[in-house]
Scaffold this motif. Structure first.
Motif, PDB file in Angstrom:
ATOM      1  N   MET A   1       0.914  -1.254   0.199  1.00  0.00           N
ATOM      2  CA  MET A   1       0.009  -0.013   0.043  1.00  0.00           C
ATOM      3  C   MET A   1       0.971   1.207   0.064  1.00  0.00           C
ATOM      4  O   MET A   1       1.809   1.384   0.921  1.00  0.00           O
ATOM      5  N   LYS A   2       0.583   2.066  -0.829  1.00  0.00           N
ATOM      6  CA  LYS A   2       1.363   3.353  -1.017  1.00  0.00           C
ATOM      7  C   LYS A   2       0.556   4.830  -0.480  1.00  0.00           C
ATOM      8  O   LYS A   2      -0.380   4.904  -0.928  1.00  0.00           O
ATOM      9  N   ILE A   3       1.404   5.594   0.321  1.00  0.00           N
ATOM     10  CA  ILE A   3       0.711   6.805   0.772  1.00  0.00           C
ATOM     11  C   ILE A   3       1.394   7.967   0.300  1.00  0.00           C
ATOM     12  O   ILE A   3       2.707   7.878   0.357  1.00  0.00           O
ATOM     13  N   ALA A   4       0.760   9.116   0.097  1.00  0.00           N
ATOM     14  CA  ALA A   4       1.259  10.247   0.047  1.00  0.00           C
ATOM     15  C   ALA A   4       0.959  11.205   1.209  1.00  0.00           C
ATOM     16  O   ALA A   4      -0.312  11.016   1.889  1.00  0.00           O
ATOM     17  N   ILE A   5       1.827  11.909   1.597  1.00  0.00           N
ATOM     18  CA  ILE A   5       1.461  12.743   3.032  1.00  0.00           C
ATOM     19  C   ILE A   5       1.496  14.465   2.760  1.00  0.00           C
ATOM     20  O   ILE A   5       2.237  14.579   1.716  1.00  0.00           O
ATOM     21  N   VAL A   6       0.533  14.766   3.194  1.00  0.00           N
ATOM     22  CA  VAL A   6       0.254  16.214   3.107  1.00  0.00           C
ATOM     23  C   VAL A   6       0.937  16.978   4.467  1.00  0.00           C
ATOM     24  O   VAL A   6       0.234  16.750   5.443  1.00  0.00           O
ATOM     25  N   GLY A   7       1.864  17.911   4.219  1.00  0.00           N
ATOM     26  CA  GLY A   7       2.483  18.408   5.656  1.00  0.00           C
ATOM     27  C   GLY A   7       3.620  17.867   5.970  1.00  0.00           C
ATOM     28  O   GLY A   7       3.660  16.568   6.060  1.00  0.00           O
ATOM     29  N   TYR A   8       4.790  18.577   6.499  1.00  0.00           N
ATOM     30  CA  TYR A   8       5.889  18.024   6.860  1.00  0.00           C
ATOM     31  C   TYR A   8       6.239  18.778   8.157  1.00  0.00           C
ATOM     32  O   TYR A   8       7.550  18.983   8.393  1.00  0.00           O
ATOM     33  N   GLY A   9       5.452  18.808   8.902  1.00  0.00           N
ATOM     34  CA  GLY A   9       5.725  19.407  10.192  1.00  0.00           C
ATOM     35  C   GLY A   9       6.122  18.365  11.045  1.00  0.00           C
ATOM     36  O   GLY A   9       6.476  17.038  10.766  1.00  0.00           O
ATOM     37  N   LYS A  10       5.808  18.363  12.686  1.00  0.00           N
ATOM     38  CA  LYS A  10       6.225  17.256  13.410  1.00  0.00           C
ATOM     39  C   LYS A  10       5.282  15.950  13.114  1.00  0.00           C
ATOM     40  O   LYS A  10       5.774  14.904  13.254  1.00  0.00           O
ATOM     41  N   MET A  11       4.115  16.199  12.851  1.00  0.00           N
ATOM     42  CA  MET A  11       3.172  15.157  12.398  1.00  0.00           C
ATOM     43  C   MET A  11       3.455  14.292  11.153  1.00  0.00           C
ATOM     44  O   MET A  11       3.724  13.182  11.009  1.00  0.00           O
ATOM     45  N   GLY A  12       3.785  15.074  10.294  1.00  0.00           N
ATOM     46  CA  GLY A  12       4.085  14.744   8.886  1.00  0.00           C
ATOM     47  C   GLY A  12       5.315  13.910   8.958  1.00  0.00           C
ATOM     48  O   GLY A  12       5.597  12.535   8.634  1.00  0.00           O
TER      49      GLY A  12
END
Length: 239
Positions: A1-12
């Motif tokens: 399963m492939k995921i794209a993430i939006v946001g690269y702060g602490k949670m990202g």
């Protein structure tokens, strides 16, 4: 399963690390608007988007998914009513898991409240207290609102946000927000009756619990038909 993430702060960053440590998931990349990088810059062969960023990034997600249908997990809080309606509209086209708190414990907390509130509400006063770190912007927290909804599903009681002045208590629910230090998150519901107090508290000791929940939600979302889901659906299969 492939995921794209939006946001690269602490949670990202934490979600990316969680995915990379998983045996059955892969992160195809991170869309970070702060770095002028959006979803169109990532490989398109992925299954789901996890958004843990800022409400301002919602329009970019909506625009992308309109053209490239993907399952979406939205863990961002602080949306306007108009933005929430946009999320609801999106869920008519793709599966969307949207909730203010992805903790498995908080999800169970909601279920407990739904069971015990009808038993206690006529003879106990009810108060909600939420505590977060000094940098949290919205108050009360999205999780406090979720717990409030579980307690008062039909919006029958007056809501009092903090107290000041001289007035007697009515048929109301008090909601109180505390901000300070590095508190990850703590939510307490107090049922206070004559000569007894019943209290339920959930404490988040790290943000890892939210990353874990978001990943579980993504695995759930990719198997669903279009619709708006929350963590109660993910854990209990209820709509």
């Amino acid at each position: 399963m492939k995921i794209a993430i939006v946001g690269y702060g602490k949670m990202g960053k934490l979600i990316k690390k969680t995915i990379e440590e998983s045996k059955d998931m892969e992160c195809v990349g991170v869309a970070s608007p702060e770095e002028s990088k959006d979803l169109t810059d990532l490989p398109s062969d992925f299954d789901a988007i996890i958004d843990f960023s800022h409400p301002d990034n919602l329009s970019g997600i909506l625009s992308y998914v309109e053209k490239n249908p993907k399952a979406v997990v939205i863990a961002t809080t602080g949306f306007t009513e108009e933005q929430i309606r946009s999320i609801e509209a999106l869920s008519q086209k793709v599966p969307v898991v949207y909730t203010a708190n992805f903790s498995l414990g908080v999800t169970v907390f909601q279920q407990v409240l739904k069971q015990i509130t009808p038993i206690l509400r006529d003879t106990f006063d009810i108060e909600i207290i939420e505590k977060h770190h000094r940098l949290k912007l919205d108050a009360p927290s999205g999780t406090a609102k979720m717990l409030l909804s579980a307690i008062d599903e039909n919006n029958e009681r007056e809501k009092v946000y903090g107290r000041e002045g001289n007035s007697k208590r009515k048929e109301e629910i008090g909601i109180h927000s505390i901000r300070g230090g590095t508190i990850v998150g703590e939510h307490t519901v107090l049922f206070t009756g004559d000569d007894e107090v019943f209290e339920i508290t959930h404490q988040a000791h790290s943000k890892q619990i939210f990353a874990n929940g978001a990943v579980v939600a993504a695995k759930f979302a990719v198997k669903q038909e279009p619709g708006l889901y929350d963590m109660n659906d993910v854990l209990f299969g209820k709509r």
